[in-house]
Scaffold this motif. Structure first.
Motif, PDB file in Angstrom:
ATOM      1  N   GLN A 123       1.083  -1.154   0.713  1.00 60.92           N
ATOM      2  CA  GLN A 123      -0.044   0.340  -0.206  1.00 60.92           C
ATOM      3  C   GLN A 123       1.010   1.050   0.582  1.00 60.92           C
ATOM      4  O   GLN A 123       0.460   1.934  -1.063  1.00 60.92           O
ATOM      5  CB  GLN A 123      -0.806   0.062   0.832  1.00 60.92           C
ATOM      6  CG  GLN A 123      -2.071   1.245   0.975  1.00 60.92           C
ATOM      7  CD  GLN A 123      -2.787   1.446   2.948  1.00 60.92           C
ATOM      8  OE1 GLN A 123      -2.707   0.272   2.975  1.00 60.92           O
ATOM      9  NE2 GLN A 123      -3.462   1.750   2.600  1.00 60.92           N
ATOM     10  N   GLN A 143      -6.244   7.954 -11.540  1.00 60.99           N
ATOM     11  CA  GLN A 143      -7.004   6.923 -12.297  1.00 60.99           C
ATOM     12  C   GLN A 143      -5.231   6.756 -13.415  1.00 60.99           C
ATOM     13  O   GLN A 143      -5.780   5.386 -13.825  1.00 60.99           O
ATOM     14  CB  GLN A 143      -7.091   8.399 -13.278  1.00 60.99           C
ATOM     15  CG  GLN A 143      -8.117   7.484 -14.812  1.00 60.99           C
ATOM     16  CD  GLN A 143      -9.279   6.535 -13.979  1.00 60.99           C
ATOM     17  OE1 GLN A 143      -9.873   7.337 -12.665  1.00 60.99           O
ATOM     18  NE2 GLN A 143     -10.011   5.549 -14.562  1.00 60.99           N
ATOM     19  N   ARG A 288     -11.711   1.085 -14.394  1.00 64.57           N
ATOM     20  CA  ARG A 288     -13.211   1.100 -13.460  1.00 64.57           C
ATOM     21  C   ARG A 288     -13.130   1.401 -11.876  1.00 64.57           C
ATOM     22  O   ARG A 288     -13.457   0.148 -11.716  1.00 64.57           O
ATOM     23  CB  ARG A 288     -14.663   0.894 -14.216  1.00 64.57           C
ATOM     24  CG  ARG A 288     -14.506   0.956 -15.002  1.00 64.57           C
ATOM     25  CD  ARG A 288     -16.055  -0.369 -15.691  1.00 64.57           C
ATOM     26  NE  ARG A 288     -15.110  -1.158 -16.763  1.00 64.57           N
ATOM     27  CZ  ARG A 288     -15.700  -2.437 -17.300  1.00 64.57           C
ATOM     28  NH1 ARG A 288     -17.100  -2.066 -16.928  1.00 64.57           N
ATOM     29  NH2 ARG A 288     -15.107  -3.292 -17.742  1.00 64.57           N
ATOM     30  N   LYS A 289     -12.357   2.116 -11.031  1.00 67.19           N
ATOM     31  CA  LYS A 289     -12.309   1.915 -10.316  1.00 67.19           C
ATOM     32  C   LYS A 289     -13.037   2.323  -9.057  1.00 67.19           C
ATOM     33  O   LYS A 289     -13.906   3.718  -9.720  1.00 67.19           O
ATOM     34  CB  LYS A 289     -11.336   2.812  -9.913  1.00 67.19           C
ATOM     35  CG  LYS A 289     -10.097   3.031  -8.220  1.00 67.19           C
ATOM     36  CD  LYS A 289      -8.838   3.669  -7.743  1.00 67.19           C
ATOM     37  CE  LYS A 289      -9.011   3.705  -6.346  1.00 67.19           C
ATOM     38  NZ  LYS A 289      -8.092   3.955  -6.061  1.00 67.19           N
ATOM     39  N   ASN A 290     -13.347   1.634  -8.483  1.00 70.98           N
ATOM     40  CA  ASN A 290     -15.317   1.558  -7.466  1.00 70.98           C
ATOM     41  C   ASN A 290     -15.930   2.019  -8.340  1.00 70.98           C
ATOM     42  O   ASN A 290     -17.680   2.991  -7.958  1.00 70.98           O
ATOM     43  CB  ASN A 290     -14.873   3.321  -6.162  1.00 70.98           C
ATOM     44  CG  ASN A 290     -13.643   3.100  -5.485  1.00 70.98           C
ATOM     45  OD1 ASN A 290     -13.047   2.104  -5.713  1.00 70.98           O
ATOM     46  ND2 ASN A 290     -12.662   3.807  -5.706  1.00 70.98           N
ATOM     47  N   TRP A 291     -16.460   1.828  -9.083  1.00 75.86           N
ATOM     48  CA  TRP A 291     -18.049   2.042 -10.222  1.00 75.86           C
ATOM     49  C   TRP A 291     -18.655   0.836  -9.779  1.00 75.86           C
ATOM     50  O   TRP A 291     -18.441   0.197 -10.096  1.00 75.86           O
ATOM     51  CB  TRP A 291     -16.837   1.725 -11.771  1.00 75.86           C
ATOM     52  CG  TRP A 291     -17.494   1.130 -12.898  1.00 75.86           C
ATOM     53  CD1 TRP A 291     -18.677   2.871 -13.443  1.00 75.86           C
ATOM     54  CD2 TRP A 291     -18.207   0.580 -13.330  1.00 75.86           C
ATOM     55  NE1 TRP A 291     -19.011   2.301 -14.734  1.00 75.86           N
ATOM     56  CE2 TRP A 291     -19.136   0.892 -14.530  1.00 75.86           C
ATOM     57  CE3 TRP A 291     -19.269  -1.103 -13.347  1.00 75.86           C
ATOM     58  CZ2 TRP A 291     -20.720  -0.101 -15.295  1.00 75.86           C
ATOM     59  CZ3 TRP A 291     -19.357  -1.449 -14.013  1.00 75.86           C
ATOM     60  CH2 TRP A 291     -20.248  -1.795 -15.089  1.00 75.86           C
ATOM     61  N   LYS A 292     -19.773   1.410 -10.202  1.00 79.24           N
ATOM     62  CA  LYS A 292     -21.480   0.521  -9.654  1.00 79.24           C
ATOM     63  C   LYS A 292     -22.350   0.092 -10.949  1.00 79.24           C
ATOM     64  O   LYS A 292     -21.452   0.811 -12.142  1.00 79.24           O
ATOM     65  CB  LYS A 292     -21.940   1.997  -9.056  1.00 79.24           C
ATOM     66  CG  LYS A 292     -21.641   2.328  -7.351  1.00 79.24           C
ATOM     67  CD  LYS A 292     -20.312   0.862  -6.841  1.00 79.24           C
ATOM     68  CE  LYS A 292     -19.983   1.548  -5.668  1.00 79.24           C
ATOM     69  NZ  LYS A 292     -19.242   2.534  -5.367  1.00 79.24           N
ATOM     70  N   GLN A 295     -24.205   2.304 -13.426  1.00 82.86           N
ATOM     71  CA  GLN A 295     -23.497   3.348 -13.724  1.00 82.86           C
ATOM     72  C   GLN A 295     -23.066   3.220 -15.197  1.00 82.86           C
ATOM     73  O   GLN A 295     -22.610   2.259 -15.448  1.00 82.86           O
ATOM     74  CB  GLN A 295     -22.210   4.753 -12.846  1.00 82.86           C
ATOM     75  CG  GLN A 295     -22.655   4.370 -11.275  1.00 82.86           C
ATOM     76  CD  GLN A 295     -20.925   4.494 -10.467  1.00 82.86           C
ATOM     77  OE1 GLN A 295     -19.712   3.967 -10.985  1.00 82.86           O
ATOM     78  NE2 GLN A 295     -21.184   5.748  -9.452  1.00 82.86           N
TER      79      GLN A 295
END
Length: 525
Positions: A123, A143, A288-292, A295
């Motif tokens: 991390q 991104q 698509r990071k944290n993509w729902k 959306q």
């Protein structure tokens, strides 16, 4: 008083029976910038690899002494190159697309180097990787760190390579042709970035290049190499204003007089187009990071509604800065990526059946930017050049295949009289210019109507690039070929183009016939 970091004494390199670098000596102080200048095959890159300890001792024999802060790197006391490589001496390799791992995101690749040299957690290393990307002026690092190398522009990939080189906090940075494949705008940005980082981090830099302007404006002293021999050593002023050495004079001669090939004599204004492109657009799906799922899928439009026509025996140049959409346009025309709009090749499109697509493949071929990475190292020249012929014409006899194979190679100036056992050789046994000729022969063996030339000379030094351009010009005259030329080099446009399309941020901002003296600088800036 300056502290000496690097003292190279009589460094020579032998590969098999051939000596590829004759005794070379120079010194480099802390914070100093040195340029290794020379044509392709002069020994520049192999010198950089030797300083990094990256030459295979089973193949290369290194003699002489390389003192790093007083310690002989090739002496018996140095048993661990890994403690030096990356953490004290780092290298930016010439072609970032081949140097970066295509299966890892760029953030992961930089973080891997951080973990190796600084021992941070995964991390923390990823956070450091994003900080290094920000240091190299990459926008939207959160991104971009999730992107794979092919999803970045050439300039962004080069910045990632610089970030990786800085991850170990080195004292010496070896930059091997860091701007060769970049347009003039991004090239200037990268060199300004290196200059700023060199001052901010007190780095020493060895710049390996064949670009005289680049070396002249950046370094404190210059070593000119000529076929493995030391030609000139001195300050940029001493080398470029007062030197009489033949190697330096040859570099200046090629640099100062780009030769026009008068290709405008081939123009056929009344003929029907062999390639028609109308409202061509290319979209890429973003990471698509944290993509729902409810959306919209994030999309990046790389190319927007571009239209043009290419006529027989003409060259249409697509010009633009890095990231403008040039390569996306080429891949769409070749039917290698999804696109919208019309791409019509001799009245046929990629929307046809399998047999129609196969026929189109023989009518339009491509010559890629980097001849070394585009040729399989595991295939012989015979296998490389004849592969397409065997696929499209499987009924040909072995004698017919060999005849067409030798004809294609002769067309590009490679014969068995020059190169014994030519067909059994492998790509690494040829120079950069010869490899590009092999790549052209591979494209020509199917007798195509159109060649897509994606930066065909950007990986070559000026004299070899001029030879390749002359070859392409002669082939166009002899065979009536049409060229779709993707380039950022205005000298190449001057030598080859009949028509010019200018792209910026995926938009076509100009399309017009080329004329001598036509300038694109205002459109590109």
């Amino acid at each position: 008083m300056s502290t000496m970091l690097l003292d190279v004494q009589n460094l020579s390199i032998q590969i098999g029976p051939a000596t590829v670098l004759h005794p070379l000596s120079f010194r480099l102080n802390a914070g100093e910038k040195l340029g290794l200048l020379g044509e392709s095959g002069s020994g520049k890159t192999i010198t950089g690899l030797a300083l990094m300890g990256l030459l295979d001792p089973r193949i290369a024999r290194v003699k002489g002494q390389v003192f790093w802060q007083g310690k002989d790197l090739y002496g018996p006391e140095n048993k661990n190159w890994q403690s030096i490589r990356g953490s004290e001496i780092a290298m930016i390799f010439q072609e970032p697309m081949t140097a970066l791992n295509p299966l890892m995101t760029v953030g992961q690749q930089i973080a891997e180097v951080v973990q190796l040299h600084q021992g941070l957690s995964a991390q923390a290393a990823l956070k450091m990787a994003q900080e290094l990307m920000a240091l190299t002026r990459i926008p939207d690092v959160a991104q971009k760190s999730l992107a794979f190398p092919h999803q970045l522009s050439g300039g962004q990939r080069q910045r990632v390579m610089i970030a990786m080189a800085l991850a170990g906090k080195p004292k010496l940075l070896i930059a091997d042709e860091p701007t060769t494949a970049l347009d003039i705008v991004v090239r200037t940005e990268i060199m300004e970035l290196l200059n700023q980082l060199q001052k901010e981090l007190a780095l020493s830099v060895i710049l390996i290049s064949h670009d005289i302007d680049l070396v002249r404006s950046f370094v404190d002293k210059v070593v000119v190499l000529d076929h493995g021999w030391v030609g000139d050593v001195g300050t940029p002023e001493e080398i470029f204003l007062h030197s009489s050495h033949i190697a330096t004079q040859n570099l200046l001669k090629v640099h100062l007089r780009p030769e026009s090939l008068d290709s405008d004599l081939l123009a056929q204004q009344s003929a029907a187009p062999v390639l028609q492109v109308q409202d061509l657009s290319v979209d890429y799906v973003l990471p698509r990071k944290n993509w729902k799922f409810w959306q919209p899928v994030p999309i990046f439009r790389a190319l927007s509604q571009v239209s043009f026509a290419l006529k027989p025996a003409q060259t249409l140049a697509v010009v633009g800065e890095s990231g403008s959409g040039k390569t996306s346009l080429a891949m769409a025309v070749l039917g290698l990526i999804n696109s919208s709009g019309l791409v019509q090749i001799n009245q046929k499109t990629w929307q046809g059946g399998a047999s129609e697509k196969k026929q189109l493949r023989s009518e339009i071929q491509v010559v890629f930017q980097d001849p070394f990475s585009s040729l399989s190292p595991r295939y012989s020249i015979a296998q490389i050049v004849s592969e397409g012929l065997l696929l499209h014409h499987p009924t040909l006899s072995s004698s017919e295949v060999e005849s067409r194979l030798l004809t294609a190679l002769a067309d590009v100036g490679l014969t068995q009289a020059q190169f014994p056992n030519l067909l059994e050789r492998y790509p690494h046994e040829f120079s950069g210019g010869q490899r590009q000729r092999i790549a052209i022969a591979r494209a020509l063996i199917l007798n195509p109507k159109i060649l897509v030339l994606d930066e065909p000379t950007s990986a070559l030094d000026p004299s070899v690039a001029q030879q390749v351009l002359a070859l392409l010009h002669d082939l166009q005259v002899q065979k009536g070929l049409s060229y779709l030329l993707i380039t950022h080099d205005l000298n190449v446009v001057q030598a080859m183009a009949h028509w010019v399309v200018i792209l910026k941020a995926g938009q076509m901002i100009k399309s017009q016939a080329y004329s001598a003296g036509l300038s694109f600088h205002s459109e590109l800036n």
